[in-house]
Design an enzyme around this catalytic site. Structure first.
Site, mmCIF file in Angstrom:
data_model
loop_
_atom_site.group_PDB
_atom_site.id
_atom_site.type_symbol
_atom_site.label_atom_id
_atom_site.label_comp_id
_atom_site.label_asym_id
_atom_site.label_seq_id
_atom_site.Cartn_x
_atom_site.Cartn_y
_atom_site.Cartn_z
ATOM 1 C CE LYS A 139 0.039 -4.609 3.105
ATOM 2 N NZ LYS A 139 -0.312 -5.958 2.556
ATOM 3 C CE1 TYR A 145 -3.396 -2.565 5.817
ATOM 4 C CE2 TYR A 145 -3.271 -0.216 5.290
ATOM 5 C CZ TYR A 145 -3.320 -1.544 4.878
ATOM 6 O OH TYR A 145 -3.276 -1.849 3.537
ATOM 7 C CB THR A 177 -0.903 -0.011 1.255
ATOM 8 O OG1 THR A 177 -1.499 1.271 1.421
ATOM 9 C CG2 THR A 177 -0.123 -0.339 2.529
ATOM 10 C CG ASP A 178 -1.195 4.967 -0.983
ATOM 11 O OD1 ASP A 178 -1.731 4.361 -0.032
ATOM 12 O OD2 ASP A 178 -1.817 5.794 -1.678
ATOM 13 C CD GLU A 179 -3.414 3.646 4.502
ATOM 14 O OE1 GLU A 179 -3.167 3.609 5.721
ATOM 15 O OE2 GLU A 179 -4.566 3.623 4.049
ATOM 16 N NE ARG A 239 -9.029 6.187 9.609
ATOM 17 C CZ ARG A 239 -9.021 5.725 8.355
ATOM 18 N NH1 ARG A 239 -8.018 6.020 7.540
ATOM 19 N NH2 ARG A 239 -9.989 4.979 7.905
HETATM 20 P P1 NAD Z 1 -9.650 -7.244 2.392
HETATM 21 O O1 NAD Z 1 -9.634 -6.933 3.838
HETATM 22 O O2 NAD Z 1 -10.873 -6.955 1.595
HETATM 23 O O3 NAD Z 1 -9.299 -8.769 2.132
HETATM 24 C C1 NAD Z 1 -8.293 -9.451 2.837
HETATM 25 C C2 NAD Z 1 -8.465 -10.947 2.579
HETATM 26 O O4 NAD Z 1 -7.403 -11.633 3.249
HETATM 27 C C3 NAD Z 1 -9.778 -11.515 3.104
HETATM 28 O O5 NAD Z 1 -10.362 -12.364 2.138
HETATM 29 C C4 NAD Z 1 -9.354 -12.303 4.332
HETATM 30 O O6 NAD Z 1 -10.220 -13.398 4.617
HETATM 31 C C5 NAD Z 1 -7.975 -12.743 3.922
HETATM 32 N N1 NAD Z 1 -7.117 -13.075 5.072
HETATM 33 C C6 NAD Z 1 -6.923 -12.333 6.202
HETATM 34 N N2 NAD Z 1 -6.086 -12.986 7.023
HETATM 35 C C7 NAD Z 1 -5.731 -14.139 6.404
HETATM 36 C C8 NAD Z 1 -4.901 -15.224 6.745
HETATM 37 N N3 NAD Z 1 -4.248 -15.268 7.924
HETATM 38 N N4 NAD Z 1 -4.747 -16.236 5.855
HETATM 39 C C9 NAD Z 1 -5.399 -16.232 4.677
HETATM 40 N N5 NAD Z 1 -6.237 -15.234 4.307
HETATM 41 C C10 NAD Z 1 -6.390 -14.201 5.153
HETATM 42 O O7 NAD Z 1 -8.393 -6.463 1.798
HETATM 43 P P2 NAD Z 1 -8.205 -5.781 0.365
HETATM 44 O O8 NAD Z 1 -8.703 -4.402 0.427
HETATM 45 O O9 NAD Z 1 -8.690 -6.706 -0.678
HETATM 46 O O10 NAD Z 1 -6.614 -5.701 0.325
HETATM 47 C C11 NAD Z 1 -5.845 -6.788 -0.193
HETATM 48 C C12 NAD Z 1 -4.362 -6.435 -0.081
HETATM 49 O O11 NAD Z 1 -4.105 -5.244 -0.808
HETATM 50 C C13 NAD Z 1 -3.917 -6.157 1.350
HETATM 51 O O12 NAD Z 1 -2.623 -6.683 1.513
HETATM 52 C C14 NAD Z 1 -3.887 -4.635 1.447
HETATM 53 O O13 NAD Z 1 -2.927 -4.205 2.360
HETATM 54 C C15 NAD Z 1 -3.501 -4.272 0.015
HETATM 55 N N6 NAD Z 1 -3.985 -2.951 -0.467
HETATM 56 C C16 NAD Z 1 -5.303 -2.589 -0.339
HETATM 57 C C17 NAD Z 1 -5.735 -1.378 -0.877
HETATM 58 C C18 NAD Z 1 -7.182 -0.946 -0.795
HETATM 59 O O14 NAD Z 1 -7.499 0.205 -1.164
HETATM 60 N N7 NAD Z 1 -8.099 -1.785 -0.359
HETATM 61 C C19 NAD Z 1 -4.820 -0.530 -1.514
HETATM 62 C C20 NAD Z 1 -3.474 -0.933 -1.608
HETATM 63 C C21 NAD Z 1 -3.079 -2.158 -1.093
HETATM 64 O O1 DAU Z 2 -4.161 3.961 0.492
HETATM 65 C C1 DAU Z 2 -4.374 2.595 0.407
HETATM 66 C C2 DAU Z 2 -5.210 2.145 1.581
HETATM 67 O O2 DAU Z 2 -6.540 2.600 1.337
HETATM 68 C C3 DAU Z 2 -5.195 0.639 1.799
HETATM 69 O O3 DAU Z 2 -3.891 0.236 2.128
HETATM 70 C C4 DAU Z 2 -6.155 0.242 2.917
HETATM 71 O O4 DAU Z 2 -6.208 -1.164 3.036
HETATM 72 C C5 DAU Z 2 -7.532 0.766 2.556
HETATM 73 O O5 DAU Z 2 -8.454 0.467 3.576
HETATM 74 C C6 DAU Z 2 -7.492 2.269 2.315
HETATM 75 O O6 DAU Z 2 -7.199 2.978 3.541
HETATM 76 P P1 DAU Z 2 -7.928 4.361 3.926
HETATM 77 O O7 DAU Z 2 -7.837 4.551 5.367
HETATM 78 O O8 DAU Z 2 -7.478 5.450 3.027
HETATM 79 O O9 DAU Z 2 -9.432 3.959 3.444
HETATM 80 P P2 DAU Z 2 -10.862 4.201 4.127
HETATM 81 O O10 DAU Z 2 -11.876 3.834 3.105
HETATM 82 O O11 DAU Z 2 -10.951 3.596 5.476
HETATM 83 O O12 DAU Z 2 -10.889 5.778 4.311
HETATM 84 C C7 DAU Z 2 -10.712 6.652 3.195
HETATM 85 C C8 DAU Z 2 -10.747 8.061 3.720
HETATM 86 O O13 DAU Z 2 -12.086 8.365 4.162
HETATM 87 C C9 DAU Z 2 -9.842 8.294 4.925
HETATM 88 O O14 DAU Z 2 -9.291 9.594 4.839
HETATM 89 C C10 DAU Z 2 -10.811 8.206 6.119
HETATM 90 C C11 DAU Z 2 -12.111 8.718 5.550
HETATM 91 N N1 DAU Z 2 -13.333 8.137 6.129
HETATM 92 C C12 DAU Z 2 -13.447 6.780 6.203
HETATM 93 C C13 DAU Z 2 -14.555 6.195 6.751
HETATM 94 C C14 DAU Z 2 -14.663 4.690 6.851
HETATM 95 C C15 DAU Z 2 -14.364 8.960 6.571
HETATM 96 O O15 DAU Z 2 -14.277 10.205 6.472
HETATM 97 N N2 DAU Z 2 -15.485 8.377 7.104
HETATM 98 C C16 DAU Z 2 -15.623 7.022 7.242
HETATM 99 O O16 DAU Z 2 -16.666 6.555 7.789
#
Ligand code: NAD
Ligand code: DAU
Length: 353
Positions: free
Chosen positions: A163, A159, A133-135, A291
């Site tokens: 990562k 988180y 992730t970019d985070e 947050r």
């Molecule tokens: P998600 O939370 O939707 O899915 C995570 C999946 O991993 C789930 O299916 C869960 O059951 C599985 N999991 C958790 N623990 C496990 C374990 N111990 N063994 C096997 N499976 C397990 O997450 P996502 O949003 O799909 O993100 C997927 C990956 O991409 C993560 O590594 C996250 O850090 C990365 N990522 C997410 C975003 C985003 O915007 N969502 C952006 C950049 C990177």
């Molecule tokens: O940048 C990549 C990341 O993006 C991934 O690594 C994470 O797995 C993914 O969850 C996401 O993280 P964020 O914290 O950016 O996503 P989230 O959707 O939780 O929140 C997006 C923005 O919106 C953040 O600035 C917080 C804000 N927010 C979120 C929620 C859930 C609100 O203002 N209200 C809310 O109820």
């Protein structure tokens, strides 16, 4: 040919498995623990497709992973499995440490043993792709340049720190053992199958339910949004042509303040499914406590993957968000299903009643 995917029942992982099987004929072994975030409904369209083999289990379970590697002999492992929600990591960091750090470490150990024993051709062709992730880069000031792959690591939440630790382990396994790794650091994804604890799906779901749309703080935090299928294509491209040991930042040049995102979702819903009382959905916006440690801005400089690997996003934010809102309107059964069980407990914990 076969690949092993971890976390392939989650949001991005399931989109990746679907995209992979649309684009190739190569079998996917999908190892997922099915935490609250994993959902086999995401993969329902693959029922009866022999190219998808689902295995319910933990990616940190060495005996299971060793068995899967030995049995299926994958040519690559793509690691999505993680705890992914920042707010949950603030309420309870332990799962993030266990899964994202210890789990990734255990997986790396199994993969190192498997890869080390492969014959030379298979060994040279093998890849371990870590999805990150970019985070991990921390927060940018308004005028700072976007994150390049050289940006220093400065994770701010449990988180992102977990990562970051996993990224460092992956890097170390390349440096020390020569494991053929690739890492992608992507910005915020959105699209189908996104769990409604995250901003965009939460707003779509709450709006229709007549509930408040909770905006943290002043709503001026900036995220860089990418349609999930573009992320999946980027991962496929890095797996195919990425240079071993390298990191690729993935993003859509799409920086937007959260409040703009919420207004866009509201306007689309006004058009596609107007409120019964004729009032705009934006009337439901409610400012709530920020947050803790909230990162102000993320932005990805995606020039490396664009110039070296020829990847570019296919969707603009306007096309992607319209498709996304429409998908949620078309799939009320999916939404109802994920809102059952522990979902209500989480919403009460985070937002109160
Ligand atoms: P998600 O939370 O939707 O899915 C995570 C999946 O991993 C789930 O299916 C869960 O059951 C599985 N999991 C958790 N623990 C496990 C374990 N111990 N063994 C096997 N499976 C397990 O997450 P996502 O949003 O799909 O993100 C997927 C990956 O991409 C993560 O590594 C996250 O850090 C990365 N990522 C997410 C975003 C985003 O915007 N969502 C952006 C950049 C990177
Ligand atoms: O940048 C990549 C990341 O993006 C991934 O690594 C994470 O797995 C993914 O969850 C996401 O993280 P964020 O914290 O950016 O996503 P989230 O959707 O939780 O929140 C997006 C923005 O919106 C953040 O600035 C917080 C804000 N927010 C979120 C929620 C859930 C609100 O203002 N209200 C809310 O109820």
């Amino acid at each position: 040919m076969t690949i092993l995917v971890t976390g392939g029942a989650g949001f991005i992982g399931s989109n990746f498995v679907l995209d992979w099987l649309e684009a190739t004929n190569e079998t996917v072994i999908n190892l997922d623990k099915l935490t609250y975030a994993g959902n086999l409904q995401n993969l329902a369209s693959l029922a009866g497709d022999a190219r998808h083999v689902f295995v319910h289990g933990d990616f940190g379970d060495a005996a299971l992973v060793n068995h899967l590697l030995a049995t299926h002999q994958p040519r690559a492992v793509v690691n999505f499995a993680a705890e992914s929600h920042v707010d949950r990591s603030i309420h309870g960091p332990a799962d993030f440490i266990n899964t994202n750090i210890v789990g990734t470490f255990n997986l790396l150990e199994s993969v190192r043993a498997y890869w080390g024993a492969l014959e030379s051709g298979a060994k040279a062709a093998f890849r371990f792709l870590h999805v990150s992730t970019d985070e991990v880069y921390g927060s940018l000031a308004k005028t700072e340049a976007a994150f390049t792959e050289e940006h220093k690591y400065e994770p701010n939440s449990p988180y992102s720190a977990s990562k970051a630790a996993s990224d460092h382990l992956v890097r170390a396994y390349h440096h020390t053992y020569g494991l053929p790794v690739l890492t992608t650091n992507c910005s915020n994804n959105y699209g189908p199958f996104h769990f409604p604890e995250k901003l965009i799906p939460l707003m779509i779901v709450n709006a229709q339910a007549g509930k408040p749309l909770p905006v943290y703080g002043d709503g001026q935090q900036i995220r860089d949004w990418l349609y999930v299928k573009d992320h999946c294509r980027a991962i496929r491209r890095v797996l195919e042509a990425g240079t071993l040991g390298e990191v690729y930042n993935v993003g859509g040049w799409n920086e937007k303040p959260n409040l703009d995102i919420v207004h866009t979702v509201c306007a689309l819903l006004d058009e596609l499914k107007p409120r019964a009382d004729g009032k705009p959905y934006k009337d439901q916006i409610t400012y709530v406590t920020d947050r803790p440690g909230h990162d102000r801005r993320y932005a990805i400089d995606a020039r490396k993957i664009e110039q070296q690997l020829g990847w570019k996003p296919a969707e603009t934010f306007e096309t992607g968000i319209r498709k996304t809102v429409q998908w949620y309107l078309d799939n009320p059964a999916w939404v109802a299903n994920v809102q059952s069980g522990g979902y209500k407990d989480w919403v009460n914990k985070q937002y109160g009643s």
